[in-house]
Scaffold this active site. Structure first.
Site, PDB file in Angstrom:
ATOM      1  N   LYS A  94       0.701  -1.278  -0.100  1.00 55.22           N
ATOM      2  CA  LYS A  94      -0.024  -0.074  -0.078  1.00 55.22           C
ATOM      3  C   LYS A  94       0.981   1.388   0.040  1.00 55.22           C
ATOM      4  O   LYS A  94       1.929   1.459   0.756  1.00 55.22           O
ATOM      5  CB  LYS A  94      -0.769   0.182   1.348  1.00 55.22           C
ATOM      6  CG  LYS A  94      -1.991   0.498   1.080  1.00 55.22           C
ATOM      7  CD  LYS A  94      -3.168   0.437   2.558  1.00 55.22           C
ATOM      8  CE  LYS A  94      -4.334   1.013   2.572  1.00 55.22           C
ATOM      9  NZ  LYS A  94      -4.987   0.784   3.780  1.00 55.22           N
TER      10      LYS A  94
HETATM   11  C1  E4P Z   1      -8.393   1.867   3.994  1.00 52.63           C
HETATM   12  O1  E4P Z   1      -7.511   1.069   3.490  1.00 52.63           O
HETATM   13  C2  E4P Z   1      -8.068   2.500   5.167  1.00 52.63           C
HETATM   14  O2  E4P Z   1      -7.512   1.694   5.852  1.00 52.63           O
HETATM   15  C3  E4P Z   1      -9.579   2.654   5.848  1.00 52.63           C
HETATM   16  O3  E4P Z   1     -10.396   2.447   5.203  1.00 52.63           O
HETATM   17  C4  E4P Z   1      -9.556   3.929   6.551  1.00 52.63           C
HETATM   18  O4  E4P Z   1     -10.688   4.193   7.096  1.00 52.63           O
HETATM   19  P1  E4P Z   1     -11.081   5.359   7.948  1.00 52.63           P
HETATM   20  O5  E4P Z   1     -11.270   6.711   7.431  1.00 52.63           O
HETATM   21  O6  E4P Z   1     -12.219   5.117   8.995  1.00 52.63           O
HETATM   22  O7  E4P Z   1      -9.689   5.497   9.001  1.00 52.63           O
END
Ligand code: E4P
Length: 217
Positions: free
Chosen positions: A83
């Site tokens: 990522k």
């Molecule tokens: C995606 O890969 C992120 O880890 C995640 O969905 C972020 O979500 P949040 O805005 O609830 O922190």
């Protein structure tokens, strides 16, 4: 639509994996911190539980160090998906890694033009954050509609991974739009099964069945 769990909690991942409905997992530095676990160790454990892609995020901000971190992360397991943030260095890293056959999830996407860049960089997944848009008074789902339209216009293979999912309606809308994947906290995934009429229906059937005095086994 594929379902990923947005968590680094092993018990929750095992629980969802046992349903046979879990296609992958996404983590981020905040979720790793929340788990209190060692990053490498917990990522390995998740990869052993789930066959599908497990996103593990680099924390460097420059391309060279991102590449070095990705090298370490991709050795954890074959199903690790690297990522990277949606920055020039992140896109450069995405291009280099995907050219080499590594899965890459480009995260922190907040605009359709950013998503266009991620697709051009060969991203396996792009992660548009709908909940954080909603928090700022913008309908996050409009972003998903735009990205779907653009990706279809050019037949981009990058999968739209709806992230920052906060409730069941985000999942419903994602499916209506034709998003490829959604990642949600385990509690949201479990909420998908709930319906008051299902509970009421079971209650009624059980009560009537008891009146028959019969048993199947
Ligand atoms: C995606 O890969 C992120 O880890 C995640 O969905 C972020 O979500 P949040 O805005 O609830 O922190």
């Amino acid at each position: 639509m594929k379902f990923f769990a947005d968590t680094a909690e092993i018990a929750d991942i095992k629980d969802l994996a046992a349903t046979g409905l879990l296609d992958g997992v996404t983590t981020n530095p905040s979720l790793i911190a929340k788990s209190g676990r060692d990053f490498m160790e917990v990522t390995k454990e998740i990869c052993d539980i789930v066959d599908g892609p497990v996103s593990a995020e680099v924390v460097a901000l420059d391309h060279e160090t991102m590449m070095k971190e990705a090298e370490v992360l991709r050795k954890i397991a074959d199903n690790v998906c690297i990522k990277v943030p949606l920055t020039i260095d992140g896109l450069k890293t995405c291009k280099a890694l995907t050219s080499d056959g590594t899965m890459v999830n480009v995260t922190l996407c907040f605009s359709a033009t950013q998503a266009l860049l991620a697709a051009k960089a060969g991203a396996t997944f792009v992660s548009p954050f709908v909940g954080r848009h909603d928090d700022n008074g913008v309908d996050g789902m409009d972003l998903i509609r735009d990205i779907r339209l653009i990706y279809d216009n050019y037949a981009f293979a990058t999968e739209i991974l709806v992230a920052s999912v906060r409730h069941v309606t985000h999942v419903l809308e994602s499916a209506r739009i034709g998003a490829d994947v959604m990642t949600a906290p385990p509690a949201v995934i479990k909420n998908l099964v709930k319906h008051v009429l299902t509970d009421k229906g079971i209650e009624g059937f059980m009560a009537d069945w008891a009146k028959t005095g019969q048993s199947i086994l």
